[in-house]
Design a protein around this motif. Structure first.
Motif, PDB file in Angstrom:
ATOM      1  N   PHE A 142      28.018  28.852  16.749  1.00  0.00           N
ATOM      2  CA  PHE A 142      28.647  28.704  15.228  1.00  0.00           C
ATOM      3  C   PHE A 142      27.722  27.142  14.524  1.00  0.00           C
ATOM      4  O   PHE A 142      26.946  27.022  14.075  1.00  0.00           O
ATOM      5  CB  PHE A 142      29.426  28.414  14.584  1.00  0.00           C
ATOM      6  N   GLY A 143      27.629  26.235  15.768  1.00  0.00           N
ATOM      7  CA  GLY A 143      27.339  24.316  15.244  1.00  0.00           C
ATOM      8  C   GLY A 143      25.819  25.424  15.379  1.00  0.00           C
ATOM      9  O   GLY A 143      25.392  24.264  14.146  1.00  0.00           O
ATOM     10  N   TYR A 144      25.215  26.093  15.953  1.00  0.00           N
ATOM     11  CA  TYR A 144      23.997  25.951  16.480  1.00  0.00           C
ATOM     12  C   TYR A 144      22.961  26.536  14.712  1.00  0.00           C
ATOM     13  O   TYR A 144      22.726  26.039  14.204  1.00  0.00           O
ATOM     14  CB  TYR A 144      23.299  26.330  17.171  1.00  0.00           C
ATOM     15  N   ILE A 145      23.965  27.357  14.736  1.00  0.00           N
ATOM     16  CA  ILE A 145      23.165  28.388  13.423  1.00  0.00           C
ATOM     17  C   ILE A 145      23.136  27.103  11.977  1.00  0.00           C
ATOM     18  O   ILE A 145      22.432  27.556  11.548  1.00  0.00           O
ATOM     19  CB  ILE A 145      24.571  29.531  13.019  1.00  0.00           C
ATOM     20  N   LEU A 146      24.528  26.668  12.137  1.00  0.00           N
ATOM     21  CA  LEU A 146      24.593  26.089  10.647  1.00  0.00           C
ATOM     22  C   LEU A 146      23.181  25.208  10.953  1.00  0.00           C
ATOM     23  O   LEU A 146      22.816  25.107   9.670  1.00  0.00           O
ATOM     24  CB  LEU A 146      25.531  25.446  10.989  1.00  0.00           C
ATOM     25  N   VAL A 147      23.065  23.998  11.888  1.00  0.00           N
ATOM     26  CA  VAL A 147      22.588  23.247  12.313  1.00  0.00           C
ATOM     27  C   VAL A 147      20.870  24.075  12.062  1.00  0.00           C
ATOM     28  O   VAL A 147      19.672  23.289  11.291  1.00  0.00           O
ATOM     29  CB  VAL A 147      22.523  22.020  13.797  1.00  0.00           C
ATOM     30  N   CYS A 148      20.515  25.152  11.830  1.00  0.00           N
ATOM     31  CA  CYS A 148      19.096  25.965  12.020  1.00  0.00           C
ATOM     32  C   CYS A 148      19.256  26.210  10.440  1.00  0.00           C
ATOM     33  O   CYS A 148      17.955  25.937   9.760  1.00  0.00           O
ATOM     34  CB  CYS A 148      19.254  27.093  12.575  1.00  0.00           C
ATOM     35  N   ILE A 149      20.368  26.172   9.823  1.00  0.00           N
ATOM     36  CA  ILE A 149      20.388  26.740   8.050  1.00  0.00           C
ATOM     37  C   ILE A 149      20.260  25.269   7.504  1.00  0.00           C
ATOM     38  O   ILE A 149      19.067  25.271   6.817  1.00  0.00           O
ATOM     39  CB  ILE A 149      21.620  27.309   8.336  1.00  0.00           C
ATOM     40  N   ILE A 150      20.768  24.377   7.475  1.00  0.00           N
ATOM     41  CA  ILE A 150      20.266  23.340   7.414  1.00  0.00           C
ATOM     42  C   ILE A 150      19.234  22.223   7.080  1.00  0.00           C
ATOM     43  O   ILE A 150      17.922  21.868   6.619  1.00  0.00           O
ATOM     44  CB  ILE A 150      20.940  22.396   7.725  1.00  0.00           C
ATOM     45  N   GLN A 151      18.303  23.096   8.787  1.00  0.00           N
ATOM     46  CA  GLN A 151      17.158  22.151   8.883  1.00  0.00           C
ATOM     47  C   GLN A 151      16.108  22.610   8.403  1.00  0.00           C
ATOM     48  O   GLN A 151      15.114  22.589   7.437  1.00  0.00           O
ATOM     49  CB  GLN A 151      16.917  22.222  10.283  1.00  0.00           C
ATOM     50  N   PHE A 152      16.270  24.590   8.592  1.00  0.00           N
ATOM     51  CA  PHE A 152      15.178  25.252   7.799  1.00  0.00           C
ATOM     52  C   PHE A 152      15.480  24.663   5.981  1.00  0.00           C
ATOM     53  O   PHE A 152      14.481  24.832   5.442  1.00  0.00           O
ATOM     54  CB  PHE A 152      15.642  26.298   7.496  1.00  0.00           C
ATOM     55  N   ALA A 153      16.251  24.724   5.261  1.00  0.00           N
ATOM     56  CA  ALA A 153      17.238  24.291   3.915  1.00  0.00           C
ATOM     57  C   ALA A 153      15.992  22.995   3.335  1.00  0.00           C
ATOM     58  O   ALA A 153      15.139  22.385   2.422  1.00  0.00           O
ATOM     59  CB  ALA A 153      18.650  24.360   3.629  1.00  0.00           C
ATOM     60  N   LEU A 154      16.296  22.225   4.264  1.00  0.00           N
ATOM     61  CA  LEU A 154      15.759  21.031   4.201  1.00  0.00           C
ATOM     62  C   LEU A 154      14.239  20.544   4.593  1.00  0.00           C
ATOM     63  O   LEU A 154      13.723  19.471   3.607  1.00  0.00           O
ATOM     64  CB  LEU A 154      16.868  19.191   5.191  1.00  0.00           C
ATOM     65  N   GLY A 155      13.848  21.627   5.724  1.00  0.00           N
ATOM     66  CA  GLY A 155      12.402  20.896   6.034  1.00  0.00           C
ATOM     67  C   GLY A 155      11.985  21.940   4.606  1.00  0.00           C
ATOM     68  O   GLY A 155      10.406  21.738   4.096  1.00  0.00           O
ATOM     69  N   SER A 156      12.232  22.660   4.104  1.00  0.00           N
ATOM     70  CA  SER A 156      11.423  24.374   2.940  1.00  0.00           C
ATOM     71  C   SER A 156      11.677  22.903   1.315  1.00  0.00           C
ATOM     72  O   SER A 156      10.566  22.498   1.557  1.00  0.00           O
ATOM     73  CB  SER A 156      12.078  24.621   2.881  1.00  0.00           C
ATOM     74  N   TYR A 157      12.716  22.553   1.708  1.00  0.00           N
ATOM     75  CA  TYR A 157      12.773  21.059   0.774  1.00  0.00           C
ATOM     76  C   TYR A 157      11.633  19.815   0.701  1.00  0.00           C
ATOM     77  O   TYR A 157      11.577  18.921  -0.315  1.00  0.00           O
ATOM     78  CB  TYR A 157      14.292  20.688   0.438  1.00  0.00           C
ATOM     79  N   LEU A 158      11.865  18.879   1.686  1.00  0.00           N
ATOM     80  CA  LEU A 158      10.710  18.205   2.357  1.00  0.00           C
ATOM     81  C   LEU A 158       9.048  18.836   2.209  1.00  0.00           C
ATOM     82  O   LEU A 158       9.071  17.673   1.754  1.00  0.00           O
ATOM     83  CB  LEU A 158      11.193  17.824   3.216  1.00  0.00           C
ATOM     84  N   ASP A 159       9.045  19.897   2.724  1.00  0.00           N
ATOM     85  CA  ASP A 159       7.441  20.584   2.324  1.00  0.00           C
ATOM     86  C   ASP A 159       7.045  20.856   0.961  1.00  0.00           C
ATOM     87  O   ASP A 159       5.490  21.708   0.623  1.00  0.00           O
ATOM     88  CB  ASP A 159       7.176  21.444   3.483  1.00  0.00           C
ATOM     89  N   THR A 160       7.660  20.706   0.448  1.00  0.00           N
ATOM     90  CA  THR A 160       7.009  20.972  -1.242  1.00  0.00           C
ATOM     91  C   THR A 160       5.490  19.535  -1.621  1.00  0.00           C
ATOM     92  O   THR A 160       5.812  18.904  -1.099  1.00  0.00           O
ATOM     93  CB  THR A 160       8.524  20.558  -2.794  1.00  0.00           C
TER      94      THR A 160
END
Length: 164
Positions: A90-108
């Motif tokens: 559960f923690g790993y999935i949560l971290v993957c979701i946060i990393q994807f969202a943060l990475g998408s935001y920072l790659d604008t």
């Protein structure tokens, strides 16, 4: 360059020094990331051990009742190991979701401009292989951190617990 400058009096420039500085900075950043990741993994292991130990202490009577009904020590232990793995996944999935969202935001493009980066390429991409290997490490650590509390849960004596 040194040979040319000394022998013929020519001036020359080399990017070797700059490359060495970049490599040194890269090694420093990599070591910092390993340090942060290692500290995070230690925190995960300690947290899971603490959570599982507390859950076992709260459920000592239920464990005693299960043992009285004939549930084996191994089955009780496996319940808590599976629970530890569930926490980790559960923690790993949560971290993957946060990393994807943060990475998408920072790659604008506007975020790149704000950071002073002049590229249109994605910078914050984590490969599938790295994600899978990190997930495997998390699962192994969760199993290992669940072994001690599971062992304690399997050693609960029904007569002693039910008499309390």
């Amino acid at each position: 360059c040194n040979w040319l400058e000394e022998g013929d009096g020519l001036t020359c420039s080399s990017v070797r020094g700059e490359l060495e500085q970049m490599r040194s900075a890269n090694r420093m950043i990599t070591n910092l990331i390993y340090l942060i990741g290692g500290t995070g993994l230690i925190a995960v292991v300690c947290s899971i051990i603490g959570i599982m130990y507390e859950a076992i202490n709260r459920k000592r009577k239920q464990i005693g009742i299960m043992r009285t009904l004939g549930v084996s020590r191994n089955n009780i232990s496996s319940i808590y190991i599976v629970q530890a793995v569930k926490y980790g996944v559960f923690g790993y999935i949560l971290v993957c979701i946060i990393q994807f969202a943060l990475g998408s935001y920072l790659d604008t493009s506007w975020c790149h401009a704000m950071m002073g980066i002049e590229t249109s390429e994605r910078l914050f991409v984590v490969s599938l292989g790295m994600r899978l290997s990190f997930g495997g490490v998390i699962i192994v650590l969760c199993v290992l951190s669940g072994l001690i509390p599971a062992y304690i849960a399997g050693r609960v004596e029904p007569g002693i617990v039910l008499s309390e």
